[in-house]
Design an enzyme around this catalytic site. Structure first.
Site, PDB file in Angstrom:
ATOM      1  N   ASP A  63      -5.068 -12.063  12.031  1.00  0.00           N
ATOM      2  CA  ASP A  63      -6.068 -11.516  11.118  1.00  0.00           C
ATOM      3  C   ASP A  63      -6.228 -10.036  11.425  1.00  0.00           C
ATOM      4  O   ASP A  63      -5.285  -9.410  11.907  1.00  0.00           O
ATOM      5  CB  ASP A  63      -7.389 -12.299  11.258  1.00  0.00           C
ATOM      6  CG  ASP A  63      -8.177 -12.351   9.952  1.00  0.00           C
ATOM      7  OD1 ASP A  63      -8.533 -11.267   9.444  1.00  0.00           O
ATOM      8  OD2 ASP A  63      -8.442 -13.457   9.442  1.00  0.00           O
ATOM      9  N   HIS A 116      -3.670  -8.231   9.891  1.00  0.00           N
ATOM     10  CA  HIS A 116      -4.133  -7.751   8.588  1.00  0.00           C
ATOM     11  C   HIS A 116      -4.538  -6.292   8.623  1.00  0.00           C
ATOM     12  O   HIS A 116      -5.176  -5.799   7.697  1.00  0.00           O
ATOM     13  CB  HIS A 116      -5.299  -8.612   8.096  1.00  0.00           C
ATOM     14  CG  HIS A 116      -4.927 -10.016   7.770  1.00  0.00           C
ATOM     15  ND1 HIS A 116      -5.829 -10.963   7.349  1.00  0.00           N
ATOM     16  CD2 HIS A 116      -3.724 -10.652   7.796  1.00  0.00           C
ATOM     17  CE1 HIS A 116      -5.212 -12.120   7.138  1.00  0.00           C
ATOM     18  NE2 HIS A 116      -3.933 -11.951   7.403  1.00  0.00           N
TER      19      HIS A 116
END
Length: 463
Positions: free
Chosen positions: A284, A307
């Site tokens: 993430d 991310h």
């Protein structure tokens, strides 16, 4: 003003453009807001600390770089046994065999160190320690917490049922904390791969039902966290909540790129935080900065997979506090879903996020290198189709270079309700890795703008 419509603009080498309400104009660049650090409080005797085995409820690799040489005033980290002021967890019953759960021994050692009338060290020697959820609380004697030295490896209990709360290791209500791996990088392994990542909710939505933060700091101030590795978190790896004046340095955080909700470092309601010289490889956001945060610095961080480095998400809840002053610089982002990103939810109530600088950043094969997303809805099931009420202003992207593998080198999806204001892209050089025939003729890439922007300046940029 770029109205609520989709605009594609191509920029060639050396292009220079500034738009303001439809007319070219130069816009003054923002200065980074800096919130002064509070003055230290006077020391005073306080009661013995309250310590609990289960944390109090709260909302919310790179292979290690060369270890810094301890300074002259750094605490000694290799202790012979039974030195006054050194509280070794094994002397309180912890077993370094990797199979004996030792949380009660850790708590006993902490309580002794925290209550000690003088300088003290909470010491975890070499070996592997199996550890359930623990909370190390202050305030400590004379408001002076022990140094925390972790030479051994810590392994979390694998089963989610062992965690009635949302945290594994918590440090809270402390002032002047110093946590280090000593002269080595010691690993804190969350064992997320055993059960946590396999929850049905992880595959059905963008957020797992039960998330456990591996290492959480709550209401902690004036401290340093250095020379540790955190891996395979059941959820976020490191979380800072209601913290002030914390420096994170030489930290390695790793989890597979497909591990769900495994943010590297999450900062919320915290001020004067710096994150430096670290590597984060997760599933993430490498770093995420939430509501109520100010004067946050991220530098010399290697990110990817993951991310990217994100401000947000913002606006999910009512009465969120503003975010003011974030500086991300001298970072390398490799193979991530996003590069540098600001994200707010649709229908978000009114708040402000301002004074952000992203500078001197290298992107390698990133999908969305520069992105403002005020339509953030990861599960595609948002209840509101109303525009975001989060006001974004004074955003500065400078000297960002590298490659991307998507349609757009820069994407500004601003709210149609409250405009993005004073957005600057200066010295951007991003090249698409897509074959030239797949792009429109004479176009290096695409610039995607949607929503309302008041004051958009682009100089010396190519993407």
């Amino acid at each position: 003003m770029i109205g609520p419509c989709l605009v594609y603009a191509s920029l060639l080498n050396g292009a220079s453009m500034a738009l303001y309400n439809g007319s070219p104009v130069g816009v003054a660049l923002p200065s980074l807001y800096r919130q002064p650090a509070p003055a230290p409080e006077a020391n005073s005797p306080i009661p013995a600390p309250a310590v609990s085995a289960i944390p109090s409820p709260n909302p919310e690799d790179r292979p290690p770089i060369a270890s810094p040489v301890p300074s002259a005033d750094s605490p000694e980290t290799n202790f012979p046994p039974s030195i006054a002021g050194v509280f070794d967890v094994t002397e309180h019953g912890a077993e370094p065999d990797g199979g004996t759960e030792s949380s009660s021994a850790f708590i006993a050692a902490w309580k002794a160190a925290c209550s000690h009338e003088g300088d003290s060290t909470f010491y975890i020697p070499e070996g592997k320690f199996l550890l359930g959820p623990v909370s190390f609380s202050g305030p400590c004697y004379n408001n002076h917490p022990p140094n925390i030295v972790i030479n051994g490896a810590l392994v979390a209990l694998a089963k989610l049922s062992a965690f009635p709360d949302t945290n594994w290791i918590v440090f809270q209500d402390l002032r002047g904390i110093n946590l280090t791996g000593g002269n080595r990088v010691s690993n804190l392994d969350g064992q997320g791969e055993v059960e946590a990542w396999k929850q049905n909710s992880c595959s059905k939505s963008e957020k797992c039902k039960k998330l456990i933060t591996s290492l959480r700091f709550s209401n902690v101030s004036h401290g340093t966290i250095s020379n540790i590795a955190v891996s395979n978190g059941k959820g976020f790896h490191v979380g800072l909540h209601s913290c002030d004046n914390i420096h994170i340095h030489n930290v390695s955080i790793t989890a597979p790129g497909d591990s769900p909700n495994t943010d590297g470092i999450h900062v919320s309601h915290s001020t004067n935080i710096s994150i430096t010289s670290s590597t984060i490889k997760v599933g993430d956001d490498c770093v995420s900065i939430g509501p109520g945060s100010g004067n946050i610095s991220v530098s010399d961080v290697k990110c990817g997979p993951g991310h990217g480095i994100s401000i947000g998400s913002l606006g999910k809840y009512l009465n969120e506090e503003d975010v003011v002053g974030v500086n991300v610089r001298n970072c390398t982002i490799n193979g991530t879903q996003n590069g540098v990103r600001i994200k707010t939810w649709p229908g978000a109530p009114a708040s402000t996020a301002s004074n952000f600088t992203f500078e001197d950043i290298v992107m390698n094969n990133v999908s969305n290198p520069i992105i403002i997303d005020q339509e953030y809805c990861p599960s595609h099931s948002c209840k509101s189709s109303e525009p975001s009420g989060v006001k974004l202003k004074n955003i500065y992207f400078k000297n960002i270079r590298g490659t991307y593998n998507s349609e757009s080198g820069a994407t500004l999806l601003c709210s149609s309700g409250v405009p993005c204001e004073n957005v600057h892209l200066v010295d951007i050089n991003l090249n698409s890795t897509k074959a030239p025939e797949k792009l429109q003729q004479r176009r290096q890439g695409r610039f995607n703008v949607k929503g309302v922007v008041n004051g958009l300046e682009i100089h010396s940029s190519n993407f």
